[in-house]
Design an enzyme around this catalytic site. Structure first.
Site, PDB file in Angstrom:
ATOM      1  CB  THR A 195      -5.556   8.174   5.652  1.00  0.00           C
ATOM      2  OG1 THR A 195      -4.244   7.650   5.397  1.00  0.00           O
ATOM      3  CG2 THR A 195      -5.446   9.481   6.427  1.00  0.00           C
ATOM      4  CB  THR A 196      -4.851   2.822   5.234  1.00  0.00           C
ATOM      5  OG1 THR A 196      -4.088   2.752   6.440  1.00  0.00           O
ATOM      6  CG2 THR A 196      -4.114   3.680   4.216  1.00  0.00           C
ATOM      7  CG  HIS A 225      -0.618   8.605   1.752  1.00  0.00           C
ATOM      8  ND1 HIS A 225      -1.442   7.501   1.728  1.00  0.00           N
ATOM      9  CD2 HIS A 225      -0.241   8.758   3.043  1.00  0.00           C
ATOM     10  CE1 HIS A 225      -1.563   7.013   2.953  1.00  0.00           C
ATOM     11  NE2 HIS A 225      -0.844   7.759   3.778  1.00  0.00           N
ATOM     12  CG  HIS A 243      -1.819  -1.154   1.325  1.00  0.00           C
ATOM     13  ND1 HIS A 243      -2.825  -1.401   0.418  1.00  0.00           N
ATOM     14  CD2 HIS A 243      -1.865  -2.183   2.213  1.00  0.00           C
ATOM     15  CE1 HIS A 243      -3.455  -2.514   0.758  1.00  0.00           C
ATOM     16  NE2 HIS A 243      -2.885  -3.010   1.833  1.00  0.00           N
ATOM     17  CG  HIS A 252       0.545  10.503   6.820  1.00  0.00           C
ATOM     18  ND1 HIS A 252      -0.501   9.800   6.281  1.00  0.00           N
ATOM     19  CD2 HIS A 252       0.327  11.809   6.514  1.00  0.00           C
ATOM     20  CE1 HIS A 252      -1.334  10.656   5.676  1.00  0.00           C
ATOM     21  NE2 HIS A 252      -0.840  11.872   5.800  1.00  0.00           N
TER      22      HIS A 252
END
Ligand SMILES: *[C@@H]1O[C@H](CO)[C@@H](O)[C@H](O)[C@H]1NC(C)=O
Ligand SMILES: *[C@@H]1O[C@H](CO)[C@@H](O)[C@H](O)[C@H]1NC(C)=O
Length: 343
Positions: free
Chosen positions: A216-217, A110, A83, A134
């Site tokens: 956020t995931t 990201h 991811h 992050h």
């Protein structure tokens, strides 16, 4: 093995092997709540920060990293978890200036896709920066590790750093980006020389937005205290392209490799959550006193305009009356339209 490297990195092998998820397609973000109920919550991240609706809180102390410059370990582990690229950080990296005793767990990125400009998760007045980093911390005063802390409100604190493109390469980011070629495929890890993590942060750590949100995931747990720095960090276009174009979301032996791109979540509803800023944004909402003053000023202004029009009209009518040599005894003080019934 891949599951063991989920978002909290090597620190979280005990994470449940949750349902498969992706950003697009049948397991895409609109389906996350089906297997991860917290993703459908009312305090989710990221958000679009509308500067006009931010509340100034000058009492917010600056964020103070401790031990970031000398991590006290010769090597970091860098991983592709399918991811994102995750760098595992030692808990000797501490964060002061937040309500809790936060220790670092990992950092990750990201980004978008080659040739496209947007890839960050947090938006500023609708603007999506090319990428975002992050740095995830857990409250080490209360919890043993990040996987335990993530279940509790205030258990995690994340620093968000927006990455923009500038003229020059950023040397600190090369400490990570130059090793992405060793973790092209999901599940791969590599050891990289440690470096000053502080050098990845923007210079002004006293300028930030603060709000309560979530991972956020998936599993999207809420209770994450967010700090998004106002200043972006600038990397070169070549560095951004390394981030966008090196990794695959699939494991090495998969016949159809999927590029790891566009790993950002759409902005989530704010749902009345306050967003604070440590600094005046120049577009603050009005205080109650200012609102009273504005209403008062507007009413006074309208009244003044009304009176002006009234008296100008009255004088005009009076002039006309004289010009036409029509004498209304009473009309020199009151126009004909005012002559209606009185209460
Ligand atoms: C985190 O801490 C909990 C509680 O002490 C423990 O059960 C778990 O094994 C730890 N997980 C990791 C990844 O160290
Ligand atoms: C975040 O939530 C905590 C706990 O509910 C609260 O004390 C704090 O004021 C909130 N912070 C912000 C910035 O909203």
């Amino acid at each position: 093995m891949l599951r063991a490297l989920l978002l909290l990195g090597g620190l979280a092998p005990a994470l449940p092997a949750g349902p498969h998820w992706a950003y697009e397609g049948p397991h895409g973000q609109q389906h996350w709540p089906e297997g991860h109920p917290a993703c459908g919550g009312r305090a989710q991240s990221p958000i679009d920060i509308r500067r006009q609706r931010v509340q100034l809180d000058p009492s917010l102390p600056p964020v103070r990293p401790v031990g970031y410059q000398r991590p006290g370990t010769p090597a970091f582990t860098l991983a592709n978890n399918g991811h994102t690229a995750v760098l595992v950080l030692p808990p000797s990296l501490r964060l002061q200036g937040l309500p809790g005793g936060f220790a670092a767990a990992q950092l990750h990125f990201h980004w978008g896709r080659p040739g496209h400009t947007g890839g960050a998760e947090h938006l500023l007045d609708g603007h999506r920066a090319p990428a975002e980093m992050h740095v995830v911390h857990f409250d080490a005063a209360r919890y043993a590790n990040a996987s335990e802390a993530q279940h509790h409100a205030g258990g995690l604190a994340v620093l968000g750093i927006l990455l923009e493109v500038g003229a020059d390469p950023h040397p600190a980011y090369d400490n990570i980006l130059s090793h992405l070629g060793s973790i092209r495929y999901a599940g791969q890890t590599t050891a990289i020389p440690s470096f000053s993590v502080q050098d990845l942060l923007p210079p002004r750590l006293d300028l930030f937005y603060r709000y309560n949100g979530s991972l956020t995931t998936p599993p999207c747990f809420q209770g994450v205290l967010w700090t998004l720095f106002q200043q972006p960090v600038r990397i070169s276009l070549a560095q951004l392209e390394q981030l966008q174009g090196t990794l695959y979301a699939t494991e090495a032996d998969e016949p159809e490799p999927q590029p790891l791109v566009d790993n950002f979540r759409v902005p989530q509803e704010l749902n009345q959550r306050p967003v604070l800023s440590s600094f005046p944004t120049g577009t603050e909402g009005y205080s109650t006193g200012e609102i009273v003053a504005i209403i008062f000023g507007t009413v006074a202004g309208c009244l003044g305009l009304f009176l002006t029009i009234h008296f100008v009209a009255k004088r005009t009518r009076a002039r006309r009356a004289q010009d036409h040599d029509v004498v209304f005894k009473a009309s020199s003080r009151r126009g004909p339209s005012d002559a209606g019934p009185r209460p």
